[in-house]
Scaffold this motif. Sequence first.
Motif, PDB file in Angstrom:
ATOM      1  N   VAL A   1      18.923  38.183 -93.365  1.00 40.16           N
ATOM      2  CA  VAL A   1      20.422  37.626 -93.021  1.00 40.16           C
ATOM      3  C   VAL A   1      21.123  38.793 -93.895  1.00 40.16           C
ATOM      4  O   VAL A   1      22.732  38.740 -93.005  1.00 40.16           O
ATOM      5  N   SER A   2      20.944  40.065 -92.841  1.00 39.28           N
ATOM      6  CA  SER A   2      22.076  41.337 -92.415  1.00 39.28           C
ATOM      7  C   SER A   2      23.313  41.082 -91.710  1.00 39.28           C
ATOM      8  O   SER A   2      22.072  40.303 -90.431  1.00 39.28           O
ATOM      9  N   PRO A   3      24.332  41.444 -90.814  1.00 34.88           N
ATOM     10  CA  PRO A   3      24.656  40.891 -90.303  1.00 34.88           C
ATOM     11  C   PRO A   3      24.325  41.559 -88.869  1.00 34.88           C
ATOM     12  O   PRO A   3      24.115  40.483 -88.060  1.00 34.88           O
ATOM     13  N   THR A   4      22.954  42.171 -89.014  1.00 37.41           N
ATOM     14  CA  THR A   4      22.730  42.818 -87.491  1.00 37.41           C
ATOM     15  C   THR A   4      21.142  42.470 -87.499  1.00 37.41           C
ATOM     16  O   THR A   4      19.917  42.400 -86.186  1.00 37.41           O
ATOM     17  N   GLY A   5      21.142  41.457 -88.884  1.00 36.50           N
ATOM     18  CA  GLY A   5      19.730  40.760 -88.244  1.00 36.50           C
ATOM     19  C   GLY A   5      18.415  41.111 -89.025  1.00 36.50           C
ATOM     20  O   GLY A   5      17.371  40.239 -88.471  1.00 36.50           O
ATOM     21  N   SER A   6      17.842  42.499 -89.239  1.00 38.50           N
ATOM     22  CA  SER A   6      17.373  42.929 -89.893  1.00 38.50           C
ATOM     23  C   SER A   6      17.698  43.808 -91.260  1.00 38.50           C
ATOM     24  O   SER A   6      18.545  43.835 -91.572  1.00 38.50           O
ATOM     25  N   HIS A   7      16.700  44.644 -91.983  1.00 39.58           N
ATOM     26  CA  HIS A   7      16.553  44.786 -92.622  1.00 39.58           C
ATOM     27  C   HIS A   7      16.717  46.893 -92.487  1.00 39.58           C
ATOM     28  O   HIS A   7      17.565  47.466 -93.096  1.00 39.58           O
ATOM     29  N   LYS A   8      17.483  46.759 -91.262  1.00 38.85           N
ATOM     30  CA  LYS A   8      17.621  48.174 -90.636  1.00 38.85           C
ATOM     31  C   LYS A   8      19.122  48.698 -91.077  1.00 38.85           C
ATOM     32  O   LYS A   8      19.736  49.889 -91.330  1.00 38.85           O
ATOM     33  N   ALA A   9      20.037  47.824 -90.996  1.00 39.96           N
ATOM     34  CA  ALA A   9      21.471  48.362 -91.984  1.00 39.96           C
ATOM     35  C   ALA A   9      21.418  48.648 -92.825  1.00 39.96           C
ATOM     36  O   ALA A   9      22.369  49.596 -93.460  1.00 39.96           O
ATOM     37  N   ASN A  10      20.494  48.208 -94.224  1.00 40.25           N
ATOM     38  CA  ASN A  10      20.326  49.019 -95.135  1.00 40.25           C
ATOM     39  C   ASN A  10      20.673  50.458 -94.747  1.00 40.25           C
ATOM     40  O   ASN A  10      20.907  51.332 -96.190  1.00 40.25           O
TER      41      ASN A  10
ATOM     42  N   ALA B   1      12.942  48.206 -79.980  1.00 38.81           N
ATOM     43  CA  ALA B   1      13.501  46.802 -80.105  1.00 38.81           C
ATOM     44  C   ALA B   1      15.092  46.415 -79.887  1.00 38.81           C
ATOM     45  O   ALA B   1      15.550  45.641 -79.230  1.00 38.81           O
ATOM     46  N   GLY B   2      16.009  47.404 -80.254  1.00 39.27           N
ATOM     47  CA  GLY B   2      17.375  47.260 -80.443  1.00 39.27           C
ATOM     48  C   GLY B   2      17.791  47.530 -82.816  1.00 39.27           C
ATOM     49  O   GLY B   2      19.262  46.968 -82.062  1.00 39.27           O
ATOM     50  N   GLN B   3      17.156  46.612 -82.620  1.00 35.76           N
ATOM     51  CA  GLN B   3      17.152  46.842 -84.636  1.00 35.76           C
ATOM     52  C   GLN B   3      17.590  47.801 -85.277  1.00 35.76           C
ATOM     53  O   GLN B   3      19.162  47.766 -85.721  1.00 35.76           O
ATOM     54  N   TRP B   4      17.965  49.182 -84.697  1.00 32.89           N
ATOM     55  CA  TRP B   4      17.532  50.222 -85.583  1.00 32.89           C
ATOM     56  C   TRP B   4      18.868  50.345 -84.763  1.00 32.89           C
ATOM     57  O   TRP B   4      20.732  50.892 -85.138  1.00 32.89           O
ATOM     58  N   GLY B   5      19.217  50.823 -83.063  1.00 35.07           N
ATOM     59  CA  GLY B   5      20.197  50.608 -82.657  1.00 35.07           C
ATOM     60  C   GLY B   5      21.577  49.943 -82.874  1.00 35.07           C
ATOM     61  O   GLY B   5      22.613  50.116 -82.956  1.00 35.07           O
ATOM     62  N   SER B   6      20.994  48.545 -83.046  1.00 36.23           N
ATOM     63  CA  SER B   6      22.313  47.447 -83.452  1.00 36.23           C
ATOM     64  C   SER B   6      22.858  47.832 -84.740  1.00 36.23           C
ATOM     65  O   SER B   6      24.142  47.660 -85.201  1.00 36.23           O
ATOM     66  N   ALA B   7      21.802  48.382 -85.632  1.00 37.35           N
ATOM     67  CA  ALA B   7      22.413  48.269 -87.007  1.00 37.35           C
ATOM     68  C   ALA B   7      23.456  50.012 -87.116  1.00 37.35           C
ATOM     69  O   ALA B   7      24.018  49.288 -88.353  1.00 37.35           O
ATOM     70  N   LEU B   8      22.605  51.049 -86.586  1.00 32.88           N
ATOM     71  CA  LEU B   8      23.567  52.329 -86.534  1.00 32.88           C
ATOM     72  C   LEU B   8      24.707  51.792 -86.151  1.00 32.88           C
ATOM     73  O   LEU B   8      25.784  52.231 -86.704  1.00 32.88           O
ATOM     74  N   SER B   9      25.106  51.110 -84.547  1.00 34.83           N
ATOM     75  CA  SER B   9      26.783  50.379 -84.205  1.00 34.83           C
ATOM     76  C   SER B   9      27.378  49.914 -85.227  1.00 34.83           C
ATOM     77  O   SER B   9      28.333  50.611 -85.491  1.00 34.83           O
ATOM     78  N   PHE B  10      26.916  48.992 -85.961  1.00 37.19           N
ATOM     79  CA  PHE B  10      28.081  48.498 -87.212  1.00 37.19           C
ATOM     80  C   PHE B  10      28.262  48.997 -88.150  1.00 37.19           C
ATOM     81  O   PHE B  10      29.093  49.604 -87.960  1.00 37.19           O
ATOM     82  N   ALA B  11      27.080  50.089 -88.398  1.00 37.05           N
ATOM     83  CA  ALA B  11      27.666  51.018 -89.240  1.00 37.05           C
ATOM     84  C   ALA B  11      27.799  52.214 -89.050  1.00 37.05           C
ATOM     85  O   ALA B  11      29.548  52.268 -89.856  1.00 37.05           O
ATOM     86  N   CYS B  12      28.006  52.576 -87.644  1.00 35.79           N
ATOM     87  CA  CYS B  12      29.466  53.659 -87.447  1.00 35.79           C
ATOM     88  C   CYS B  12      30.958  52.677 -87.485  1.00 35.79           C
ATOM     89  O   CYS B  12      31.524  53.678 -86.981  1.00 35.79           O
ATOM     90  N   ASN B  13      30.627  51.693 -87.049  1.00 34.80           N
ATOM     91  CA  ASN B  13      31.643  50.996 -86.769  1.00 34.80           C
ATOM     92  C   ASN B  13      32.791  50.571 -87.752  1.00 34.80           C
ATOM     93  O   ASN B  13      33.896  50.801 -88.276  1.00 34.80           O
TER      94      ASN B  13
END
Lengths: 446, 446
Positions: free
Chosen positions: A105-114, A137-149
């Motif tokens: 349910v995180s914005p990026t769809g996985s636990h990586k945003a934590n 797979a891109g889970q981490w990349g999208s999470a870090l992109s979200f965070a950097c944004n």
Amino acid sequence: MDDFKVVLDEKEIPYQWYNVVRDLPFQLPPPINPGTKKPLTKDDLRPIFPLSLIEQEVSQDSWIAIPNEIRDIYRMWRPTPLRRARRLEKLLKTKSRIYYKDESVSPTGSHKANTAIVQAYYNKKEGIKRLVTETGAGQWGSALSFACNIFSLSCRVYMVKVSYHQKPFRKSLMHIWGAEVIPSPSEKTECGRKILSLDPHCQGSLGIAISEAVEEAAKDKLANYSLGSVLNHVLLHQTVIGLETRKQLKKAGEKPDYLVACVGGGSNFGGFVLPFIKEHLKNRKIKIIAVEPSACPSLTRGLYRYDFGDTAMLTPLVKMFTLGHKFIPPGIHAGGLRYHGCSPLISALAENGIIESISCRQLEVFKAAVTFAQAEGIIPAPETAHAVKVAIDLARQNKEKCIVFNFSGHGFLDLSSYDKFLSGELKNYAYPLNEIKRSLKDLPKL
Amino acid sequence: MDDFKVVLDEKEIPYQWYNVVRDLPFQLPPPINPGTKKPLTKDDLRPIFPLSLIEQEVSQDSWIAIPNEIRDIYRMWRPTPLRRARRLEKLLKTKSRIYYKDESVSPTGSHKANTAIVQAYYNKKEGIKRLVTETGAGQWGSALSFACNIFSLSCRVYMVKVSYHQKPFRKSLMHIWGAEVIPSPSEKTECGRKILSLDPHCQGSLGIAISEAVEEAAKDKLANYSLGSVLNHVLLHQTVIGLETRKQLKKAGEKPDYLVACVGGGSNFGGFVLPFIKEHLKNRKIKIIAVEPSACPSLTRGLYRYDFGDTAMLTPLVKMFTLGHKFIPPGIHAGGLRYHGCSPLISALAENGIIESISCRQLEVFKAAVTFAQAEGIIPAPETAHAVKVAIDLARQNKEKCIVFNFSGHGFLDLSSYDKFLSGELKNYAYPLNEIKRSLKDLPKL
């Protein structure tokens, strides 16, 4: 009738992360500087990590406060629900009770945003302008992109080539959040160029992508490297998962018999199970199971040795279960699990018999994922599906057990792999035992 | 600090759907049987709908009980959170308070599941074995596939061709849940063949897909047709959205100044706003705004006339705002809004000045969607983005207002359209005024 979800309110988001190190019955073997062959110093890490994260990496404190700024961002999606898989239980006709912690349910769809927002936060605070990382797979990349944004940092992501093409839409997410995505191996780094010169068609691996990101970050004073798994501080941030799960199980009046999570680098598994370890060490009442792909079986078929975290041998040496830093796993769709090693912390737990590990093959994993999607409605990410597979197998034993697994991410961006599975195009990979044997010959001597 | 989400527990899921008809200051014009030119009878609908849904369609009761079996399925994802868009407010530097009801948390990613499971349930109860339907963007098709899978009905979905190709992954979802997906216009039906003979490259429209689904369902005794919007009973089921939202706003101590939702057939808009209408009629304190695409502007540029719900003139005549049943909208990415008409109920509210409508162009809508995604982290579906656009515009007026919009679905399966937007490939469509003028000439005479 009983609820389908155990929910907490925002005040119940943890105020501290839990650091298991102090509660372990053994000392963690220190990382080694490959140059000096001596234990790594904090200064060795300064070129690529901010001081606050280095402090957390080596901290002996059991509890580390979560900054309010971080809790406020957690509140966008946390606490995450603990769901009772009632419809799956019914489908399986099992006496077992199945729960899953829904990190999808995180914005990026996985636990990586934590951990992504935490790493972006500390880097920003220490004056860093840019983060460089890798993604499978891109889970981490999208999470870090979200965070950097969120923290107005620029972000470059080296994405493992096989996933870059298999999963174009995680790339789209990264673009929406303003990051730059580069297929790895690339021509942008020395190690990338070197690998391409040996094999122009190299599909890449996490090990290679890490090398490229580390190389670039080390060269740029205003840039740092950010890692989505493996390291102590990453697992530390992820403990919000297990800490919430413990509260929720208590609320539901449950004691877990099984804790199940998939394991690649180990952050999802660690974040979920570490908060249960202290009690587990007392009474050994829980079976804690790490699930990995047969195509990349570090815990089940690797050796517990000092090895490099990346392919180009740029990282420190860490003691972990490894298939050898030169091992390049087959292109399974669970890209997030295609790592040659495993978190030193998780590896030590496995070596000391505190957790168990098991490996599954691609087709049985997708079969379980479809069963789950049909019962519960939610589509698991291929990585997550490894945990689903084992949870279903345990439930099929039909004992009155409480099975809890971590639903690390959804598969909305992995549907092309479901298409391939449903159309029969997806294949199993045999254990790559010869490749493993070969790469294990290249373990560094100490 | 204040919460980011207003959550309800499962006991607070509504026990009844709200039927607004009785509380309206006017009579709804009856649907007409195009053959007899007389008001439609229940029997006219029996070939394609189950009796219980027909009863709901014409019911004058204000409240209709939700069966427990349905509430139990709702509990898989309901109540849905009402989120305070604090980060968006901050980004916009607005004095306004922005809330959004997050229907994207359903297994299928949109509000459509709220009625899909109900329609599958009643059809199953009345001995139907198979449901046939149409879908635009695929939100409805995936929702009905999900529902049919739950109730073990087989399911065939005619998917508008332009979306079938633009949105391959909603198709994957339908396949995971066991449905059959056919691009429309197709060779499978008379009207499909007829349209293809006139224009082999026809990209399709909801109107055409409805024709194909209705034609097939009418021919098969064990099959029924299922509609994802427009009709009274569909809007009725969707009122769970507005009923929960009212409770949540009360909990937050808020009274809405604006209610905003996108409108295609009208089920998302209706489900969200209808529970507020009775009070609104008393004091007229709320501005209720329906947002539609400029490329398909039925409420803002159509006529309030009796027209067919489909292109092949197989449906009853309903009085609604229409662009003419022969109108085929440009291939905007908000496929779910590409319908020539609008729910008779919503149309009557518009005709009587109880709600307002506004239209937006594709590029400004995507621009707003990216702004929202960067602030709130969640990617809106292109349909949903229409509501986002207007909510942002209202907030930019920077008055101390309470703006509430319905976040009808997420855009994880629409990322290809975001790619096109970010790369500058996406284009605006001018108002198709000439096409509208032409198709309005073909309105049926009564």
